[in-house]
Design a protein around this motif. Structure first.
Motif, PDB file in Angstrom:
ATOM      1  N   LYS A   6     -30.693  84.860 126.911  1.00  0.00           N
ATOM      2  CA  LYS A   6     -32.143  85.080 126.908  1.00  0.00           C
ATOM      3  C   LYS A   6     -32.419  86.591 126.962  1.00  0.00           C
ATOM      4  N   GLY A   9     -38.660  90.226 127.862  1.00  0.00           N
ATOM      5  CA  GLY A   9     -39.659  91.122 127.270  1.00  0.00           C
ATOM      6  C   GLY A   9     -39.526  92.544 127.800  1.00  0.00           C
ATOM      7  N   SER A  10     -39.027  92.672 129.049  1.00  0.00           N
ATOM      8  CA  SER A  10     -38.921  94.006 129.654  1.00  0.00           C
ATOM      9  C   SER A  10     -37.972  94.906 128.886  1.00  0.00           C
ATOM     10  N   SER A  40     -38.250  86.357 124.660  1.00  0.00           N
ATOM     11  CA  SER A  40     -39.616  86.437 125.191  1.00  0.00           C
ATOM     12  C   SER A  40     -40.432  87.270 124.209  1.00  0.00           C
ATOM     13  N   ALA A  41     -41.728  87.296 124.415  1.00  0.00           N
ATOM     14  CA  ALA A  41     -42.586  88.207 123.656  1.00  0.00           C
ATOM     15  C   ALA A  41     -42.172  89.633 124.009  1.00  0.00           C
ATOM     16  N   THR A  46     -47.481  89.374 126.260  1.00  0.00           N
ATOM     17  CA  THR A  46     -48.148  88.208 126.865  1.00  0.00           C
ATOM     18  C   THR A  46     -49.346  88.662 127.692  1.00  0.00           C
ATOM     19  N   GLU A 123     -44.264  85.046 121.438  1.00  0.00           N
ATOM     20  CA  GLU A 123     -42.857  84.661 121.315  1.00  0.00           C
ATOM     21  C   GLU A 123     -42.488  84.404 119.844  1.00  0.00           C
ATOM     22  N   PHE A 186     -40.545  80.184 126.395  1.00  0.00           N
ATOM     23  CA  PHE A 186     -41.877  80.094 126.991  1.00  0.00           C
ATOM     24  C   PHE A 186     -42.812  79.073 126.350  1.00  0.00           C
ATOM     25  N   ARG A 200     -45.879  81.253 133.368  1.00  0.00           N
ATOM     26  CA  ARG A 200     -45.378  82.634 133.301  1.00  0.00           C
ATOM     27  C   ARG A 200     -43.879  82.699 133.629  1.00  0.00           C
ATOM     28  N   GLY A 201     -43.223  83.571 132.904  1.00  0.00           N
ATOM     29  CA  GLY A 201     -41.770  83.717 133.095  1.00  0.00           C
ATOM     30  C   GLY A 201     -41.004  82.553 132.472  1.00  0.00           C
ATOM     31  N   SER A 203     -39.609  81.860 129.754  1.00  0.00           N
ATOM     32  CA  SER A 203     -38.445  81.994 128.855  1.00  0.00           C
ATOM     33  C   SER A 203     -37.129  81.800 129.594  1.00  0.00           C
ATOM     34  N   ASP A 204     -37.094  82.188 130.863  1.00  0.00           N
ATOM     35  CA  ASP A 204     -35.875  81.961 131.646  1.00  0.00           C
ATOM     36  C   ASP A 204     -35.638  80.450 131.759  1.00  0.00           C
TER      37      ASP A 204
END
Ligand code: ADP
Ligand code: PHD
Length: 446
Positions: A6, A9-10, A40-41, A46, A123, A186, A200-201, A203-204
């Protein structure tokens, strides 16, 4: 054996990030014949899409800026035919997003369904961008923008229908032409084909659930920090990477907000031998999450939630009256407010609810409606929630030490979490940071 990776986004903000991502996927390809990349986006998208839904006047500008950021990255990192094809694909999606942005601007109304539809573009655009960049760097990669999960219609926090999703994913894998498949995290879709989001979050959670449904041994969550740390490195200067977390510890830490993980991230790991590794794109260090508590486990991590309110509902009419607590919590349900923590003394004279500061007013106005019947008085306090997690807390000498430190902060409430691997303290707002830092020192010093 397939591997799930994964990409958060960060770590998707500039060319340098993508160069490191390409290198990471190349390294993983040497060890695994099939890689499912969950994206993630890209950074902040997001949040920006959410602001487009609340600030509808500005939504066309917001989505234009999002489109431009994707195209700028694409033009720097892809070339030739790859650039041309992906440029067309991203532009097509952006046109659709732009039309939706205009409609919400004109109508000035966004339903939960439309909100999820808008968020899904983050995403989906990232999937197109990342797969194009991988291909431009010689990696045989295929981006599939259709969400891999079928969900119910609980927009904003949809529930995945696992058996149907399992078939979908098997189809995706069977028809995929490349060994590296990029999928959007997500998001999901209903049986009618409407877009949903998992929270939120999410994607994990997408990554770990895909891991379960595909049957992989390893899921890697790649992010900007070197694993799950003893505390948020933005708040705790000397935070260290936690090398191993049992499942219970990971669940408690994620529920308390560590690494902004979706609360259900570790659910799919239960009953399987899959391990989850949280690692950084930029530096060494990682956390392995699997298994149960071990004898030598101590305290592992701390969290500080600093934006909450304690609502104390007082009423002598609650005492001994069956259903009174249900009545109060039902008001929270009606107001659409999540209760973070709840307690009642054995004297039954009060019920204390901890809620997020942003939603407190909604609950307060519902409670005002029953003042005079069930509710006599309502008190509101700004508070902090300090959570400490670690299997070691089950040991008397460790829990005594933690409690003795906390007692000097005069906690308003104390509670324990799943399998007794955490303790949460509710303290006055100006005390939380000091308590959290003092407890963090104990963790770091071992
Ligand atoms: N205990 C913790 N360990 C690591 N990171 C944490 C912790 N608590 C909060 N964080 C924050 O989580 C951030 C990473 O989460 P997020 O931004 O959602 O990453 P990504 O987009 O890669 O999924 C870090 O920058 C860090 O500030
Ligand atoms: N983009 C979504 C899902 C997600 O998991 O993102 P990230 O991996 O950047 O935390 C969000 O911001 O909630």
């Amino acid at each position: 054996m397939a591997l799930i990776v994964k990409i958060g986004g960060s770590i998707q903000k500039d060319e340098k990030d993508y160069e490191l991502i390409v290198k990471k996927i190349q390294d993983f390809s040497k060890k695994s014949d099939k890689i499912i990349v969950v994206t993630s986006a890209i950074k902040n998208v997001t949040n920006e899409l959410i602001s487009a839904t609340s600030n509808t006047d500005n939504s066309p500008n917001i989505v234009t800026e999002i489109y431009e950021r994707h195209i700028k990255l694409l033009s720097k990192l892809a070339d030739g035919k790859e650039f041309e094809n992906s440029f067309k694909d991203i532009s097509r999606l952006s046109d659709e997003l732009f039309r939706v942005a205009w409609s919400i601007r004109v109508l000035d109304e966004v339903t939960p369904r439309v909100r999820d539809y808008i968020l899904s573009f983050g995403e989906r655009m990232a999937t197109l961008l990342l797969s194009a960049i991988l291909r431009s760097n010689g990696i045989e990669a295929e981006g599939i923008i259709t969400p891999p999960f079928l969900t119910d219609e609980n927009y904003g926090e949809a529930n995945v229908i696992e058996d149907l999703s399992k078939n979908e994913i098997a189809n995706i894998l069977e028809n995929a032409k490349a060994n590296v498949i990029v999928l959007p995290g997500f998001i999901g879709r209903t049986r009618e084909g409407r877009y949903t989001t998992l929270g939120r979050g999410g994607s994990d959670y997408t990554a770990t659930l895909l891991g379960k449904l595909v049957g992989v041994r390893e899921v890697r969550l790649v992010t900007e920090v070197p694993g799950i740390m003893t505390g948020d490195p933005k708040k705790f200067e000397n935070a260290k990477t936690i090398s191993r977390l049992s499942l219970e510890e990971a669940i408690e830490l994620s529920q308390l907000g560590a690494k902004r993980l979706h609360p259900r991230t570790f659910d799919p790991v239960f009953g399987s031998d899959m391990k989850v590794i949280v690692e950084s794109l930029y530096e060494d260090g990682f956390t392995i999450i699997n298994g149960e508590c071990q004898n030598n486990d101590g305290l592992k991590g701390i969290s500080l939630l600093d934006n909450a309110k304690l609502i104390t509902v007082e009423s002598t009419k609650i005492v001994g009256k069956i259903g009174s607590a249900a009545r109060i919590t039902n008001e929270a349900k009606e107001a659409g407010v999540n209760i973070i923590s709840i307690s009642q003394p054995a004297s039954e004279t009060t019920i204390q609810l901890v809620v997020d500061s942003l939603s407190a007013n909604r609950l307060l106005s519902k409670l005002e409606e029953i003042r005079g019947t069930l509710v006599k008085d309502i008190e509101v306090n700004d508070i902090n929630i300090v959570g400490i997690v670690g299997c070691g807390i089950k040991k008397k000498e460790i829990s005594t030490k933690v409690l003795s430190i906390a007692s000097s902060y005069d906690p308003l409430a104390i509670s324990r979490g799943i399998s007794n691997v955490s303790m949460t303290f509710i303290v006055n707002k100006d005390e939380g940071e000091k308590l959290a830092k003092e407890l963090h020192k104990v963790i770091v010093s071992g």
